[in-house]
Structure formats: C-alpha cells, structure tokens
Design a protein around this motif. Structure first.
Motif, PDB file in Angstrom:
ATOM      1  N   ASP A 169       0.454  -1.457  -0.264  1.00 26.65           N
ATOM      2  CA  ASP A 169       0.355  -0.217   0.403  1.00 26.65           C
ATOM      3  C   ASP A 169       0.738   0.741  -0.110  1.00 26.65           C
ATOM      4  OD1 ASP A 169      -1.558   1.920   0.953  1.00 26.65           O
ATOM      5  OD2 ASP A 169      -3.058   0.922   2.304  1.00 26.65           O
ATOM      6  N   PRO A 170       0.903   1.799  -0.813  1.00 27.77           N
ATOM      7  CA  PRO A 170       1.294   3.278  -0.481  1.00 27.77           C
ATOM      8  C   PRO A 170       1.464   4.397  -0.076  1.00 27.77           C
ATOM      9  CG  PRO A 170      -0.304   3.599  -2.879  1.00 27.77           C
ATOM     10  CD  PRO A 170      -0.600   1.936  -2.543  1.00 27.77           C
ATOM     11  N   ALA A 171       0.175   4.442   0.662  1.00 27.09           N
ATOM     12  CA  ALA A 171       0.789   5.016   1.723  1.00 27.09           C
ATOM     13  C   ALA A 171       0.648   4.505   3.460  1.00 27.09           C
ATOM     14  CB  ALA A 171      -1.189   5.501   2.174  1.00 27.09           C
ATOM     15  N   ARG A 172       1.140   3.226   3.185  1.00 26.21           N
ATOM     16  CA  ARG A 172       1.402   2.570   4.589  1.00 26.21           C
ATOM     17  C   ARG A 172       3.138   1.973   4.202  1.00 26.21           C
ATOM     18  NH1 ARG A 172      -2.435  -1.546   6.219  1.00 26.21           N
ATOM     19  NH2 ARG A 172      -1.408  -0.691   9.056  1.00 26.21           N
ATOM     20  N   LEU A 173       3.834   2.635   3.720  1.00 24.31           N
ATOM     21  CA  LEU A 173       5.478   2.112   3.124  1.00 24.31           C
ATOM     22  C   LEU A 173       5.814   1.766   5.045  1.00 24.31           C
ATOM     23  CD1 LEU A 173       6.641   3.203   0.208  1.00 24.31           C
ATOM     24  CD2 LEU A 173       5.659   1.429   0.995  1.00 24.31           C
ATOM     25  N   LEU A 174       7.239   0.926   4.806  1.00 25.79           N
ATOM     26  CA  LEU A 174       8.262   1.043   6.023  1.00 25.79           C
ATOM     27  C   LEU A 174       9.146   2.047   5.187  1.00 25.79           C
ATOM     28  CD1 LEU A 174       7.213  -2.258   7.872  1.00 25.79           C
ATOM     29  CD2 LEU A 174       6.772  -0.160   8.395  1.00 25.79           C
ATOM     30  N   ARG A 175       9.925   3.136   5.538  1.00 23.49           N
ATOM     31  CA  ARG A 175      10.388   3.580   5.067  1.00 23.49           C
ATOM     32  C   ARG A 175      11.754   3.725   6.066  1.00 23.49           C
ATOM     33  NH1 ARG A 175       8.676   6.985   0.247  1.00 23.49           N
ATOM     34  NH2 ARG A 175      10.407   8.306   0.152  1.00 23.49           N
ATOM     35  N   ASN A 176      13.030   4.263   5.174  1.00 24.75           N
ATOM     36  CA  ASN A 176      14.054   4.623   6.101  1.00 24.75           C
ATOM     37  C   ASN A 176      14.220   5.755   6.578  1.00 24.75           C
ATOM     38  OD1 ASN A 176      15.616   5.209   4.356  1.00 24.75           O
ATOM     39  ND2 ASN A 176      17.667   4.182   3.811  1.00 24.75           N
ATOM     40  N   ASP A 177      13.498   6.547   5.758  1.00 23.65           N
ATOM     41  CA  ASP A 177      13.520   8.101   6.010  1.00 23.65           C
ATOM     42  C   ASP A 177      12.049   8.950   6.753  1.00 23.65           C
ATOM     43  OD1 ASP A 177      11.794   7.694   3.921  1.00 23.65           O
ATOM     44  OD2 ASP A 177      12.509   9.039   2.736  1.00 23.65           O
ATOM     45  N   ALA A 178      11.870   7.931   7.389  1.00 22.44           N
ATOM     46  CA  ALA A 178      10.587   8.124   7.811  1.00 22.44           C
ATOM     47  C   ALA A 178      10.493   8.550   9.424  1.00 22.44           C
ATOM     48  CB  ALA A 178       9.601   7.376   7.537  1.00 22.44           C
ATOM     49  N   GLY A 179      11.640   8.157   9.737  1.00 22.09           N
ATOM     50  CA  GLY A 179      11.860   8.275  11.298  1.00 22.09           C
ATOM     51  C   GLY A 179      11.214   9.315  11.985  1.00 22.09           C
ATOM     52  N   ARG A 180      11.402   9.769  13.214  1.00 24.18           N
ATOM     53  CA  ARG A 180      10.802  11.027  14.168  1.00 24.18           C
ATOM     54  C   ARG A 180      11.503  10.926  15.583  1.00 24.18           C
ATOM     55  NH1 ARG A 180       5.832   9.074  12.856  1.00 24.18           N
ATOM     56  NH2 ARG A 180       4.566   9.210  15.423  1.00 24.18           N
ATOM     57  N   PRO A 181      11.515  12.065  15.912  1.00 22.87           N
ATOM     58  CA  PRO A 181      12.479  11.937  17.561  1.00 22.87           C
ATOM     59  C   PRO A 181      10.816  11.490  18.341  1.00 22.87           C
ATOM     60  CG  PRO A 181      12.722  14.016  16.134  1.00 22.87           C
ATOM     61  CD  PRO A 181      11.739  13.660  15.163  1.00 22.87           C
ATOM     62  N   GLY A 182      11.800  10.525  19.181  1.00 26.46           N
ATOM     63  CA  GLY A 182      10.265  10.208  20.118  1.00 26.46           C
ATOM     64  C   GLY A 182       9.931   9.055  19.332  1.00 26.46           C
ATOM     65  N   LEU A 183      10.570   8.515  18.682  1.00 26.82           N
ATOM     66  CA  LEU A 183       9.814   7.274  18.765  1.00 26.82           C
ATOM     67  C   LEU A 183      10.992   5.834  18.964  1.00 26.82           C
ATOM     68  CD1 LEU A 183       9.000   7.215  14.646  1.00 26.82           C
ATOM     69  CD2 LEU A 183       7.156   7.201  16.960  1.00 26.82           C
ATOM     70  N   PRO A 184      10.380   4.662  20.174  1.00 29.45           N
ATOM     71  CA  PRO A 184      11.424   3.814  20.274  1.00 29.45           C
ATOM     72  C   PRO A 184      12.072   3.314  19.294  1.00 29.45           C
ATOM     73  CG  PRO A 184       9.234   3.427  20.240  1.00 29.45           C
ATOM     74  CD  PRO A 184       9.299   4.450  20.007  1.00 29.45           C
ATOM     75  N   LEU A 185      13.169   2.739  18.880  1.00 30.25           N
ATOM     76  CA  LEU A 185      13.748   1.592  18.196  1.00 30.25           C
ATOM     77  C   LEU A 185      13.975   0.255  18.714  1.00 30.25           C
ATOM     78  CD1 LEU A 185      17.080   3.751  17.419  1.00 30.25           C
ATOM     79  CD2 LEU A 185      15.304   3.110  15.790  1.00 30.25           C
ATOM     80  N   SER A 186      12.604  -0.608  18.022  1.00 31.19           N
ATOM     81  CA  SER A 186      12.092  -2.393  18.232  1.00 31.19           C
ATOM     82  C   SER A 186      13.284  -2.940  17.218  1.00 31.19           C
ATOM     83  CB  SER A 186      11.236  -2.735  17.490  1.00 31.19           C
ATOM     84  OG  SER A 186      10.311  -2.205  19.121  1.00 31.19           O
ATOM     85  N   LEU A 187      13.813  -4.115  17.880  1.00 26.42           N
ATOM     86  CA  LEU A 187      14.497  -5.010  16.951  1.00 26.42           C
ATOM     87  C   LEU A 187      14.020  -7.101  17.460  1.00 26.42           C
ATOM     88  CD1 LEU A 187      17.380  -5.408  15.393  1.00 26.42           C
ATOM     89  CD2 LEU A 187      18.677  -5.401  17.659  1.00 26.42           C
ATOM     90  N   THR A 188      13.918  -7.096  16.099  1.00 26.36           N
ATOM     91  CA  THR A 188      13.268  -8.341  15.821  1.00 26.36           C
ATOM     92  C   THR A 188      14.160  -9.611  16.030  1.00 26.36           C
ATOM     93  OG1 THR A 188      12.752  -8.255  13.388  1.00 26.36           O
ATOM     94  CG2 THR A 188      11.487  -7.014  14.627  1.00 26.36           C
TER      95      THR A 188
END
Length: 341
Positions: A169-188
């Motif tokens: 879905d072009p409106a629900r991509l995961l991109r490496n340029d869409a990070g923003r301050p305040g988000l946690p980082l999860s490693l799977t």
C-alpha cells in the motif's frame, strides 16, 4: 548447540567471503553511487517513490489506480551472496529469506521471485546446486511467493540469491527516511550472526541457533510493525546494526540512541568475538560508522557485535513491535547519527 557439518563438501571454503559479509564496503559503495541517484521526483511527476537517494532496502514505484480500485506500490529488489553455511539446502533457505526480507522491510508482500545462481560447474557437482535451489524454493513457498525461473552463470565462486517483486500500500510503506524524534527502536532478531558464521567457516562447527534465525522470515515482524502504525524500518544485514541505523538516522534527519544493554545477542556470539572470529566486513563496518558514532564507554567487543555483518537479520523498526525488545530511541538530530550508552 554445535554439531559436525551435514555434508562432506564444505561450500564455505569455495568463497573468499560469506553471506552478507561479502558485500562491497558501505563507504566504497556510497562513493560509487554518488551522483547516480539523479534529481529526486516531486509529488505527481514520477511513479518512483523510493530510489537510490536514501539507500533504502528496495526500490518502490506506484501503479495508478484503475477501475476504481486503490493505487498499489510495486517493490523491487535483488540480493545474492556466497555460501554462508556448508549445507547447500540451508544456504538456499537463508539466501531466499534474506532476499525476501527487503520486501518485508518496506512493508510489502512478495508476489514473485526469480533465482540468481552462479556456479563453478567444473568444481562443484550440480546435485549441490539443486539442493541450494530446493532450499530457496522451500522458503519462497513458506512466504507464499512463487518462483518463476531465474538466471544462471558459470562462475569461479558459488553465489545464490533471488530477485523479488512485491506489492504494498503506497500509503503504508516502511521507509528508512520516515523516522522522527520520540519513537522507540525495536529489533526483531538478535545480533551475532556474522561472528558465528565466520566461526562456522573457520572450524566447521554448526550453530543451529544461527541457522534458525537466518531462515526465519521477517513477514510477521513486518505485519506487526504495520499493524502498530509504524512507518519507518530497515532490515539489518551486511552493514551491521550500526551501519543500517546510521543510514536510517541520516535519511530521517535524527539521531539514534542505542541502549547497548538492551540489545539481544545469539548464544555464543560474545565468545566468538573474544576468540577472534570477526570478519573483515564487520571491521570495515565499524571503521565506516566511527566518524558518525558516539561510542561512549562501550567496550571493543560490543562495538564489533553492533557492527557485525548480519546475514538475513531482523527488522529495526522505529516504533514498538509486540514481542520485540526496545533497544533505543530516536531523538532530535545532534552531532552524531548514533549515540551508544
């Protein structure tokens, strides 16, 4: 748990590198690609959503909506490498999972794959190549992705992987340029695949926990990230956690803070580092990220593990993913791309 190899032919001995550790070093690659991205498209003038500019995991183009249906995004990637394990079936499974991961890392669903095979036909028997292809087919079937042929060449070193096409879905991509301050980082997935694979190549020991981690699809992690509303992710492969995190932070205009004590590792990984089973690719990763990283008082072994060249590693998601440990957070851009504490 370790056992002896399953096959008398040690495939890892027929290649100078192994798995994603044989990638061209990130600094050299960026120099080669410099200036090749071209002008970036603006909204509405190009179907290209994701290209070379941010060094993301795959390319993405949009297909216009037809017949009243929604627009779709096509995700395209290719990935192949030299043997990372001696067992040909496992190598095929690992290479396929790794190639499919690029689609999952973009929030997509793989719909078609084609094989990429290089084989030293005068040196290694073709029944081993058949096992490699069988392994790739098994993982693609698990992913629900048909394999429609491929391409093969005679080559001094064995290499295998896939070119994969996916939909999103072009409106629900995961991109490496869409990070923003305040988000946690999860490693799977845990780290340490590179050093365990390097030990396997050197000694022939088989590490079941590493194989199980590499053949595991990132499908469920991708779906969980999308369900949780994430928009930013990347997969951790040949450039290590630090390398891929630096690229994500740079593309997003933020700084990534890593809580080193929270990062999970495979059993035996720290021992492998202490015994010196560190690939040249991992050392080059660490050298590349050093100018962009505040290492604090992190010890040398942990730095190497954080830069460890992974093969078919997990997703690093900017957001909470159920069941995945939170290993840090994104903060406003500072002097460094990555800060360890």
């Amino acid at each position: 748990m370790t056992t002896t190899p399953r096959t008398p032919v040690r495939l890892t001995q027929f290649a100078h590198g192994g798995g994603c550790a044989c990638k061209i070093p990130p600094g050299e690659l960026e120099d080669v690609l410099s200036g090749l991205a071209g002008p970036q498209p603006t909204a509405g003038d190009s179907p290209l959503l994701v290209g070379l500019a941010t060094g993301d995991d795959a390319a993405v183009v949009t297909l216009p909506a037809r017949g009243g249906g929604p627009a779709q995004a096509v995700v395209s990637t290719a990935d192949f490498f030299t043997p990372v394990v001696d067992d040909p079936y496992d190598w095929g499974r690992i290479a396929a999972a790794n190639a499919l991961s690029d689609v999952y890392a973009m929030g997509g669903r793989p719909v078609l794959a084609v094989n990429l095979l290089a084989w030293p036909r005068d040196v290694l028997p073709f029944d081993l190549a058949r096992e490699v292809l069988r392994g790739g087919l098994a993982v693609a079937a698990e992913a629900g992705c048909p394999v429609g042929g491929g391409h093969s060449v005679d080559d001094p070193e064995p290499k295998y992987g896939m070119a994969v096409t996916g939909l999103a879905d072009p409106a629900r991509l995961l991109r490496n340029d869409a990070g923003r301050p305040g988000l946690p980082l999860s490693l799977t997935k845990p780290l340490g695949l590179g050093v365990l694979n390097n030990r396997h190549k050197a000694t022939g020991e088989r590490f079941e926990q590493a194989v199980a981690t590499m053949v595991a699809l990132n499908r469920d992690a991708s779906a969980a990230a999308l369900e949780a509303g994430a928009t930013c992710a990347t997969d951790i492969t040949g450039f290590g956690l630090l390398g891929h995190l630096h690229k994500l932070a740079r593309a997003s205009g933020v700084t990534a803070v890593v809580e080193t004590a929270a990062v999970p590792y495979l059993d035996g990984a720290r021992e492998a580092v202490r015994q010196g089973y560190v690939s040249g690719g991992t050392r080059r990763n660490l050298e590349w990220v050093a100018p962009f990283t505040d290492f604090g008082d992190t010890d040398a072994g942990t730095r190497l593990l954080l830069a460890d060249a992974q093969t078919s590693g997990g997703l690093l998601v900017a957001g909470e993913v159920p069941g995945a440990p939170v290993v840090g957070e994104l903060v406003p851009k500072g002097r460094h791309s990555v800060v360890l504490r």
